[in-house]
Design a protein around this motif. Structure first.
Motif, PDB file in Angstrom:
ATOM      1  N   ALA A 273       0.865  -1.185   0.000  1.00 42.81           N
ATOM      2  CA  ALA A 273       0.000   0.000   0.000  1.00 42.81           C
ATOM      3  C   ALA A 273       0.896   1.227   0.000  1.00 42.81           C
ATOM      4  O   ALA A 273       1.734   1.387   0.895  1.00 42.81           O
ATOM      5  CB  ALA A 273      -0.924   0.010   1.215  1.00 42.81           C
ATOM      6  N   THR A 274       0.744   2.086  -0.988  1.00 41.85           N
ATOM      7  CA  THR A 274       1.653   3.247  -1.110  1.00 41.85           C
ATOM      8  C   THR A 274       0.915   4.564  -1.288  1.00 41.85           C
ATOM      9  O   THR A 274       1.530   5.573  -1.615  1.00 41.85           O
ATOM     10  CB  THR A 274       2.638   3.055  -2.287  1.00 41.85           C
ATOM     11  OG1 THR A 274       1.916   3.019  -3.519  1.00 41.85           O
ATOM     12  CG2 THR A 274       3.437   1.774  -2.133  1.00 41.85           C
ATOM     13  N   ASP A 275      -0.393   4.569  -1.081  1.00 37.21           N
ATOM     14  CA  ASP A 275      -1.109   5.843  -1.130  1.00 37.21           C
ATOM     15  C   ASP A 275      -1.075   6.486   0.253  1.00 37.21           C
ATOM     16  O   ASP A 275      -0.309   6.084   1.134  1.00 37.21           O
ATOM     17  CB  ASP A 275      -2.545   5.651  -1.641  1.00 37.21           C
ATOM     18  CG  ASP A 275      -3.331   4.642  -0.812  1.00 37.21           C
ATOM     19  OD1 ASP A 275      -2.957   4.381   0.351  1.00 37.21           O
ATOM     20  OD2 ASP A 275      -4.338   4.115  -1.328  1.00 37.21           O
ATOM     21  N   GLY A 276      -1.921   7.485   0.495  1.00 39.52           N
ATOM     22  CA  GLY A 276      -1.889   8.205   1.757  1.00 39.52           C
ATOM     23  C   GLY A 276      -2.171   7.348   2.974  1.00 39.52           C
ATOM     24  O   GLY A 276      -1.854   7.743   4.105  1.00 39.52           O
ATOM     25  N   SER A 277      -2.753   6.171   2.784  1.00 36.29           N
ATOM     26  CA  SER A 277      -3.063   5.296   3.918  1.00 36.29           C
ATOM     27  C   SER A 277      -1.812   4.837   4.653  1.00 36.29           C
ATOM     28  O   SER A 277      -1.864   4.487   5.833  1.00 36.29           O
ATOM     29  CB  SER A 277      -3.854   4.071   3.446  1.00 36.29           C
ATOM     30  OG  SER A 277      -3.064   3.224   2.633  1.00 36.29           O
ATOM     31  N   CYS A 278      -0.657   4.840   3.998  1.00 38.73           N
ATOM     32  CA  CYS A 278       0.571   4.293   4.582  1.00 38.73           C
ATOM     33  C   CYS A 278       1.251   5.236   5.557  1.00 38.73           C
ATOM     34  O   CYS A 278       2.184   4.840   6.261  1.00 38.73           O
ATOM     35  CB  CYS A 278       1.555   3.903   3.487  1.00 38.73           C
ATOM     36  SG  CYS A 278       2.414   5.311   2.718  1.00 38.73           S
ATOM     37  N   MET A 279       0.795   6.481   5.648  1.00 40.14           N
ATOM     38  CA  MET A 279       1.550   7.489   6.377  1.00 40.14           C
ATOM     39  C   MET A 279       1.468   7.297   7.895  1.00 40.14           C
ATOM     40  O   MET A 279       0.413   7.017   8.451  1.00 40.14           O
ATOM     41  CB  MET A 279       1.062   8.870   5.995  1.00 40.14           C
ATOM     42  CG  MET A 279       1.130   9.143   4.493  1.00 40.14           C
ATOM     43  SD  MET A 279       2.791   9.020   3.801  1.00 40.14           S
ATOM     44  CE  MET A 279       3.351  10.688   4.093  1.00 40.14           C
ATOM     45  N   THR A 280       2.600   7.515   8.535  1.00 41.50           N
ATOM     46  CA  THR A 280       2.746   7.283   9.969  1.00 41.50           C
ATOM     47  C   THR A 280       2.598   8.573  10.760  1.00 41.50           C
ATOM     48  O   THR A 280       2.237   8.549  11.934  1.00 41.50           O
ATOM     49  CB  THR A 280       4.125   6.635  10.231  1.00 41.50           C
ATOM     50  OG1 THR A 280       4.238   5.464   9.395  1.00 41.50           O
ATOM     51  CG2 THR A 280       4.288   6.221  11.672  1.00 41.50           C
ATOM     52  N   SER A 281       2.907   9.687  10.142  1.00 45.63           N
ATOM     53  CA  SER A 281       2.633  11.020  10.695  1.00 45.63           C
ATOM     54  C   SER A 281       2.303  11.919   9.517  1.00 45.63           C
ATOM     55  O   SER A 281       2.430  11.514   8.359  1.00 45.63           O
ATOM     56  CB  SER A 281       3.819  11.549  11.502  1.00 45.63           C
ATOM     57  OG  SER A 281       4.944  11.771  10.668  1.00 45.63           O
TER      58      SER A 281
ATOM     59  N   SER B 235       1.860  14.725  -1.307  1.00 41.16           N
ATOM     60  CA  SER B 235       1.769  13.954  -2.552  1.00 41.16           C
ATOM     61  C   SER B 235       3.124  13.561  -3.130  1.00 41.16           C
ATOM     62  O   SER B 235       3.282  12.460  -3.674  1.00 41.16           O
ATOM     63  CB  SER B 235       0.970  14.725  -3.597  1.00 41.16           C
ATOM     64  OG  SER B 235      -0.370  14.871  -3.191  1.00 41.16           O
ATOM     65  N   LEU B 236       4.123  14.444  -3.048  1.00 43.03           N
ATOM     66  CA  LEU B 236       5.439  14.096  -3.572  1.00 43.03           C
ATOM     67  C   LEU B 236       6.032  12.924  -2.800  1.00 43.03           C
ATOM     68  O   LEU B 236       6.696  12.054  -3.393  1.00 43.03           O
ATOM     69  CB  LEU B 236       6.374  15.305  -3.496  1.00 43.03           C
ATOM     70  CG  LEU B 236       7.743  15.127  -4.157  1.00 43.03           C
ATOM     71  CD1 LEU B 236       7.607  15.039  -5.677  1.00 43.03           C
ATOM     72  CD2 LEU B 236       8.695  16.268  -3.779  1.00 43.03           C
ATOM     73  N   THR B 237       5.771  12.866  -1.504  1.00 42.15           N
ATOM     74  CA  THR B 237       6.247  11.741  -0.694  1.00 42.15           C
ATOM     75  C   THR B 237       5.537  10.456  -1.089  1.00 42.15           C
ATOM     76  O   THR B 237       6.157   9.387  -1.154  1.00 42.15           O
ATOM     77  CB  THR B 237       6.057  12.051   0.801  1.00 42.15           C
ATOM     78  OG1 THR B 237       6.801  13.236   1.129  1.00 42.15           O
ATOM     79  CG2 THR B 237       6.537  10.904   1.669  1.00 42.15           C
ATOM     80  N   TYR B 238       4.237  10.537  -1.377  1.00 46.63           N
ATOM     81  CA  TYR B 238       3.523   9.350  -1.872  1.00 46.63           C
ATOM     82  C   TYR B 238       4.191   8.816  -3.152  1.00 46.63           C
ATOM     83  O   TYR B 238       4.383   7.606  -3.320  1.00 46.63           O
ATOM     84  CB  TYR B 238       2.068   9.679  -2.234  1.00 46.63           C
ATOM     85  CG  TYR B 238       1.178  10.203  -1.152  1.00 46.63           C
ATOM     86  CD1 TYR B 238       1.501  10.134   0.194  1.00 46.63           C
ATOM     87  CD2 TYR B 238      -0.056  10.779  -1.495  1.00 46.63           C
ATOM     88  CE1 TYR B 238       0.644  10.621   1.163  1.00 46.63           C
ATOM     89  CE2 TYR B 238      -0.914  11.270  -0.538  1.00 46.63           C
ATOM     90  CZ  TYR B 238      -0.562  11.202   0.795  1.00 46.63           C
ATOM     91  OH  TYR B 238      -1.427  11.691   1.730  1.00 46.63           O
ATOM     92  N   MET B 239       4.515   9.730  -4.068  1.00 51.79           N
ATOM     93  CA  MET B 239       5.134   9.320  -5.336  1.00 51.79           C
ATOM     94  C   MET B 239       6.452   8.604  -5.091  1.00 51.79           C
ATOM     95  O   MET B 239       6.723   7.539  -5.670  1.00 51.79           O
ATOM     96  CB  MET B 239       5.375  10.536  -6.229  1.00 51.79           C
ATOM     97  CG  MET B 239       4.153  11.266  -6.710  1.00 51.79           C
ATOM     98  SD  MET B 239       4.661  12.523  -7.929  1.00 51.79           S
ATOM     99  CE  MET B 239       3.499  13.834  -7.588  1.00 51.79           C
ATOM    100  N   ALA B 240       7.291   9.199  -4.242  1.00 46.93           N
ATOM    101  CA  ALA B 240       8.609   8.617  -3.974  1.00 46.93           C
ATOM    102  C   ALA B 240       8.485   7.259  -3.302  1.00 46.93           C
ATOM    103  O   ALA B 240       9.212   6.315  -3.651  1.00 46.93           O
ATOM    104  CB  ALA B 240       9.426   9.580  -3.112  1.00 46.93           C
TER     105      ALA B 240
END
Length: 571
Positions: free
Chosen positions: A533-541, A548-553
């Motif tokens: 899973a690499t969309d916004g759901s993966c974020m820890t903070s 969005s740029l972090t999602y892409m990377a």
């Protein structure tokens, strides 16, 4: 039996990508270019590049209702109608909420674009790298689990996606906002430059005003020109779809690259509602799809699956994917699935007017604004709250439209509107939201939507830390505008609700420990190794910078890891 086997073989691919938005497009591109046969599933209809942007070149008078929403549209799009993104020009791109209802236990703005390309067609394009200040935040103050990665892990992938996507911006040497690979920056207006100088003088570099970093091409590379992408025309109509390919979207960039490999199959109108889990192999076997035209349920199979259905979409699919091994949702050994939902909070700041620039104006309609990176709890201490905020906004001179909010009529009034109005400047804070366990989403299986699926319930809100932060967001904005000589300084405080900023994150967070997180450092499920899973759901903070740029990377990084793991036989 033989027919079933034949059908299964026809529906089997090396990889399945669920969702065609910003991250789904990247996953499809990377996996296809690595030689995998990829099926890209999108629940909404296809939108072809250029020809699908049916309103992109229309004049205001070409719209029957002059851009406004009819009563019928408001009834069919009750959630989307709360935001500026839904206009008469964008209804064909946004989601008819009555067909995809959800329940708001607490108010939650779920902005959705269920079409091929998803929200990559209507996003704000602000593109910022996160720094170790962001990736170490949870560890530093003890809120949430520690990220399993640091800036050095993702920096090469920021380089990678910036080169391909095209990000305009300026090199600034700001530690908490790392520089990247930029195209020519857009210009600041004269008032923005004035405020920039005043802020730098008073705060000696601890506060910095810079031009926003945007995924709009200003100096297209040879590669981008070959893709058919051109430079930004400064029309500021990006939300209608860009026929020039000047801003980054799935349609203009990643999808053509994936199609060029000959390895991609795109299937629109395919509502993925469940991941099939093979309990014997302890792997994800495929996905279940409802064809939105025929309502037929179809199963597709693959060796590796990427979930990129958007934060809440991916949470829904996983919560709906239950088995004897995972009764509370696929991959949910930790109990963290669906929890720690975050979003930025905004609309706290100030605006002011400026005198002394009556002989100056600007050219074009710049599709970006200014940015002031986080300084509170970095170079300046904050009292009473954790984390921090940045500012977006801009300075411009009003035109004839100001007459719509002024009293007056007749020839003299019209003549006054033929001349530019006063200069003004706004600073709008974007604050970080802490990862709270009780900010969550879950399924109500007693209710079903028009497709027979359970209803997603949102139960999340901003809390005391965010409310305390907003006081500084307002006071600091007023202070900076005053230091620059602003007049008629007015505070702005219109606290909305989670989702309104359209940066919803979390629910499937990354972490080091399988007991407290769902994904590992590669965006790979701890307990289902061929699922990512690499969309916004993966974020820890959440940081306070646009994600969005972090999602892409993260997506590009995870895709390369997945292909290597497949070759090794690890998944």
């Amino acid at each position: 039996m033989n027919l079933n086997l034949k059908a299964k073989k026809q529906n089997t691919y090396d990889a399945i990508v669920v969702g065609s938005g910003i991250t789904g497009g990247w996953a499809a591109k990377e996996l296809s270019e690595k030689g995998l046969k990829v099926l890209l599933l999108e629940r909404g209809p296809d939108v072809k590049h250029i020809e699908g942007y049916s309103t992109a070149l229309l004049n205001p008078w070409d719209f029957p209702y002059r851009g406004r929403l009819t009563t019928q549209v408001k009834e069919e799009y009750p959630v989307q109608a709360r935001k500026f993104a839904l206009t008469e020009a964008t209804t064909h791109l946004m989601t008819r909420d009555i067909m995809y209802p959800y329940e708001e236990k607490k108010p939650f703005q779920w902005t959705r674009a269920f079409v091929v390309g998803g929200r990559s067609l209507v996003w704000g394009r602000q593109s910022y790298r996160w720094s170790d200040h962001d990736f170490e935040a949870n560890l530093r103050d003890g809120y949430g689990v520690d990220w399993p990665i640091r800036y050095q892990d993702i920096a090469p992938w920021y380089d990678y996606v910036e080169k391909f996507s095209g990000i305009s911006g300026s090199m600034e040497g700001i530690p908490q906002l790392p520089d990247g690979i930029f195209q020519k920056p857009m210009d600041l207006t004269c008032v923005e430059k004035h405020v920039q100088t005043a802020v730098a003088k008073k705060w000696k570099g601890t506060r910095r005003l810079i031009i926003g970093r945007a995924a709009n091409l200003t100096s297209p590379t040879e590669e981008q020109i070959k893709q058919g992408r051109g430079a930004c025309q400064f029309r500021n109509m990006c939300i209608r779809g860009c026929p020039y390919g000047a801003y980054f979207s799935t349609q203009s960039a990643t999808l053509p690259a994936a199609i060029a490999t000959g390895n991609l199959t795109l299937r629109p109108d395919s509502l993925v509602h469940e991941v099939i889990y093979d309990e014997q192999k302890q792997r994800a076997a495929g996905v279940k799809v409802i064809d939105q035209n025929t309502r037929e349920e179809i199963e597709f199979y693959a060796k590796v699956i990427f979930l990129n259905a958007s934060t809440l979409g991916t949470n829904f699919i996983l919560l709906n994917s239950t088995s004897s091994r995972f009764p509370e949702g696929l991959g949910n050994d930790s109990g963290a699935l669906g929890k720690y939902i975050m979003d930025h909070h905004q609309q706290a700041g100030a605006r002011a007017t400026f005198e002394g620039f009556d002989d100056k104006y600007f050219f074009g309609r710049r599709p970006s604004g200014i940015y002031i990176p986080q300084y509170r709890n970095y170079s300046e201490k904050a009292n009473g709250y954790l984390r921090g905020y940045g500012y977006q906004g801009g300075g411009s001179r009003s035109g004839w439209q100001r007459g719509m909010s002024q009293r007056g009529f007749g020839a003299e009034f019209k003549t006054s509107l033929s001349k530019p109005g006063p200069w003004s400047m706004s600073l709008n804070g974007y604050g970080e939201c802490l990862p709270y366990e009780d900010n969550k989403v879950y399924l109500d299986r007693t209710k079903t939507d028009p497709w027979g699926l359970p209803i997603l319930v949102t139960d999340a809100e901003y809390k005391d830390n965010e409310r305390a932060m907003r006081k500084d967001m307002i006071n600091d904005a007023m202070e900076m505008l005053e230091a620059a000589g602003g007049k008629n300084i007015t505070p702005v405080d219109d606290m909305k609700y989670i989702g309104f900023c359209t940066h919803e994150m979390g629910g499937v967070r990354m972490g080091k420990d399988p007991k407290t997180s769902v994904l590992n450092r590669w965006n790979q499920f701890h307990s289902v190794p061929n699922l990512f899973a690499t969309d916004g759901s993966c974020m820890t903070s959440a940081s306070c910078s646009n994600p969005s740029l972090t999602y892409m990377a993260l997506t590009a990084r995870a895709a390369h890891y997945a292909v290597d793991a497949l070759k090794r036989g690890d998944i």
